[in-house]
Design an enzyme around this catalytic site. Structure first.
Site, PDB file in Angstrom:
ATOM      1  N   GLU A  79      -5.363  -8.729   0.988  1.00 22.51           N
ATOM      2  CA  GLU A  79      -6.127  -8.392   2.192  1.00 22.51           C
ATOM      3  C   GLU A  79      -7.590  -8.202   1.828  1.00 22.51           C
ATOM      4  O   GLU A  79      -7.892  -7.627   0.785  1.00 22.51           O
ATOM      5  CB  GLU A  79      -5.666  -7.066   2.831  1.00 22.51           C
ATOM      6  CG  GLU A  79      -4.315  -7.110   3.485  1.00 22.51           C
ATOM      7  CD  GLU A  79      -3.896  -5.762   4.088  1.00 22.51           C
ATOM      8  OE1 GLU A  79      -4.778  -4.961   4.476  1.00 22.51           O
ATOM      9  OE2 GLU A  79      -2.686  -5.518   4.164  1.00 22.51           O
ATOM     10  N   GLU A  84       0.806  -1.231   0.000  1.00 22.11           N
ATOM     11  CA  GLU A  84       0.000   0.000   0.000  1.00 22.11           C
ATOM     12  C   GLU A  84       0.829   1.267   0.000  1.00 22.11           C
ATOM     13  O   GLU A  84       0.636   2.145   0.838  1.00 22.11           O
ATOM     14  CB  GLU A  84      -0.970   0.015   1.176  1.00 22.11           C
ATOM     15  CG  GLU A  84      -1.990  -1.088   1.120  1.00 22.11           C
ATOM     16  CD  GLU A  84      -3.142  -0.883   2.102  1.00 22.11           C
ATOM     17  OE1 GLU A  84      -3.107   0.074   2.881  1.00 22.11           O
ATOM     18  OE2 GLU A  84      -4.082  -1.687   2.071  1.00 22.11           O
TER      19      GLU A  84
HETATM   20  C1  BGP Z   1      -4.637  -1.796   5.203  1.00 19.90           C
HETATM   21  C2  BGP Z   1      -3.303  -2.150   5.788  1.00 19.90           C
HETATM   22  C3  BGP Z   1      -3.360  -3.103   6.907  1.00 19.90           C
HETATM   23  C4  BGP Z   1      -4.582  -3.002   7.785  1.00 19.90           C
HETATM   24  C5  BGP Z   1      -5.853  -2.797   7.007  1.00 19.90           C
HETATM   25  C6  BGP Z   1      -7.039  -2.439   7.860  1.00 19.90           C
HETATM   26  O1  BGP Z   1      -4.592  -0.470   4.799  1.00 19.90           O
HETATM   27  O2  BGP Z   1      -2.433  -2.690   4.815  1.00 19.90           O
HETATM   28  O3  BGP Z   1      -2.145  -3.028   7.586  1.00 19.90           O
HETATM   29  O4  BGP Z   1      -4.393  -2.159   8.843  1.00 19.90           O
HETATM   30  O5  BGP Z   1      -5.718  -1.821   6.030  1.00 19.90           O
HETATM   31  O6  BGP Z   1      -7.069  -1.069   8.096  1.00 19.90           O
HETATM   32  P1  BGP Z   1      -7.416  -0.458   9.495  1.00 19.90           P
HETATM   33  O7  BGP Z   1      -6.464  -1.091  10.455  1.00 19.90           O
HETATM   34  O8  BGP Z   1      -7.214   0.995   9.336  1.00 19.90           O
HETATM   35  O9  BGP Z   1      -8.822  -0.801   9.780  1.00 19.90           O
END
Ligand code: BGP
Length: 473
Positions: free
Chosen positions: A374, A166
């Site tokens: 993810e 990301e």
């Molecule tokens: C993505 C990241 C993750 C994770 C996920 C959930 O942006 O790669 O590391 O954190 O989002 O986001 P959040 O934790 O803000 O809910």
């Protein structure tokens, strides 16, 4: 008749070092920018940080045993750069390498394919201090040295690699919103840092080909497919602007090794374009990926934005529904809530059809295989007296998104796998520990001697059945 999931489909789950490991200064690890940033007051929800996280560093064997019990085929994790190079470069810290070697060996012993992310935001603080991290081209050689160290050590055992996680979301937060370290709000510096990150990404992909010729590598992109708010041509134009500036600026540069020309022209007019030196685009072209990794959580809906309109703003970090402000770029686009989809308590649109749409858009434009690195639901979970977590809402979310994957495959998308976010509950960067994503609940009660114990949620048993049946459930 819809196609089944391929037999070698990577049914997985994902995590990131800073969000799970803890042990922030153990065995020679140096501080990362997140270790330092989270000490500043007001940066994260209730000042949460990853010093202990879920202590995966010390409990990885227990966690891998749970993965094996679940039947996981793949586990995506990230390596913490300052664990390997405490000050960012120089000689590697053997204790750091040995930790990941033990983790990788444990996964493989259970037939779980390791998916190794090289960079999930935990930059060595020393490199930030020394030359400004991603704002200096000096980082390219240091990043390559770090990555090649991992290619040489683990290339024989690890076949799936993610380069940058990301870049788009992290650098937007770091250099536009000011919400990730180094907390800058300057669009010129934002595009400059992205240019360096693109070069670093392509450089390590080219190095990967030499060191791990039988492996696969690609970046993970935070992919929010855009929707227009209506069929008003002005809103359609805003939607197109958002697609170009929030998605294809990155994906096009990664996949074609060339900046999208329309966007570049616009940035040259505003004076925000990065400085592209002779030879830079040759570097980009020499390091295009094998697959596109996507982190899919939601679609975003766009409308027009007057020149003096809304600019980028903070997100909802509290879980109080309806508190996310509109954000965008004056003159181009801004977000609106989509009245046709439900949202989570953090205002993220729940939109499995959007995943199918996104898979198709990427597949037809870039013609590369896609790995979902993810996808998941962040929610408040409750641990019952009898040690259960009834997360039927998460099962429902995941089931519908896995269905969308199957639809995408039927549409002709070459989908390599699906890594749910996340395996255990973890630290959410800005939203603390209350926003939970895992199949495994982690109890956080420091007054309880069983603190940080793992509890299988209902979704754990459900995903186990999904995997065992090859996605038929
Ligand atoms: C993505 C990241 C993750 C994770 C996920 C959930 O942006 O790669 O590391 O954190 O989002 O986001 P959040 O934790 O803000 O809910």
């Amino acid at each position: 008749e819809r196609k089944p999931f391929p037999a070698d489909f990577l049914w997985g789950a994902a995590s990131a070092a800073y969000q799970v490991e803890g042990a922030w200064d153990a065995d020679g690890k140096g501080p990362s920018v997140w270790d330092i940033f989270t000490r500043e007051p007001g940066r994260t929800f209730q000042g949460s940080n990853g010093e202990v996280a879920v202590d995966h560093y010390h409990r990885f064997e227990e966690d891998v045993a749970l993965m094996a019990e679940m039947g996981l085929k793949a586990y995506r994790f990230s390596v913490s750069w300052p664990r390997i190079f405490p000050t960012g470069r120089g000689a590697p810290n053997e204790a750091g390498l040995a930790f990941y070697e033990r983790l990788i060996d444990a996964l493989r012993a259970h037939g779980i394919e390791p998916v190794l992310t090289l960079y999930h935001w935990d930059l060595p603080q020393a490199l930030q201090d020394e030359y400004g991290g991603w704002e200096s081209r000096r980082i390219i050689a240091d990043f390559e040295h770090y990555c090649v160290t991992l290619f040489q050590r683990f290339g024989g055992k690890v076949k799936w690699w993610v380069s940058l996680n990301e870049q788009n979301y992290n650098l937007t937060n770091a250099y536009q919103l000011g919400t990730h370290p180094p907390a800058v709000q300057d669009r010129k510096r934002f595009f400059a840092a992205n240019h360096v990150a693109f070069l670093a990404n392509a450089t390590v992909i080219a190095a990967f080909r030499r060191h791990v010729p039988d492996g696969h590598i690609g970046p993970s992109f935070a992919y929010s497919p855009a929707y227009p708010a209506s069929c008003d041509p002005a809103e359609l134009l805003a939607f197109e602007n958002a697609e170009e500036f929030t998605n294809h600026w990155w994906l096009g540069t990664y996949c074609f090794g060339r900046y999208p020309r329309g966007t570049l022209a616009w940035l040259r007019e505003t004076g925000e374009a990065p400085e592209i030196m002779p030879g830079d685009e040759a570097i980009l072209r020499a390091g295009t990926p094998d697959f596109v990794g996507i982190n899919y959580y939601q679609t975003l809906t766009y409308t027009t934005n007057a020149l003096d309109g809304v600019t980028m703003q903070r997100i909802n970090t509290t879980g109080e529904k309806g508190t996310t402000p509109s954000s965008g770029v004056p003159g181009l686009y801004r977000t609106l809530p989509n009245p046709r989809v439900e949202t989570t308590n953090w205002d993220w649109a729940i939109d499995p059809v959007g995943l199918r749409i996104g898979l198709r858009r990427l597949s037809s434009r870039y013609a590369l295989p896609i790995l979902i690195t993810e996808n998941g639901l962040g929610e408040f979970d409750t641990l019952t007296e009898d040690e259960r977590v009834h997360d039927d809402y998460r099962i429902d979310y995941l089931r519908r998104h896995i269905e969308a994957c199957r639809d995408g495959i039927s549409d002709g998308v070459q989908l390599l796998g699906y890594c749910a976010w996340s395996f255990t509950d973890i630290l959410s960067w800005l939203n603390g520990y209350q926003k939970r994503y895992g199949f495994v609940y982690v109890d956080r009660d420091e007054h309880d001697p069983r603190d940080l114990r793992r509890v299988r949620k209902d979704s754990f048993y459900w995903y186990r059945r999904v995997i065992a049946s090859g996605g038929v459930d």
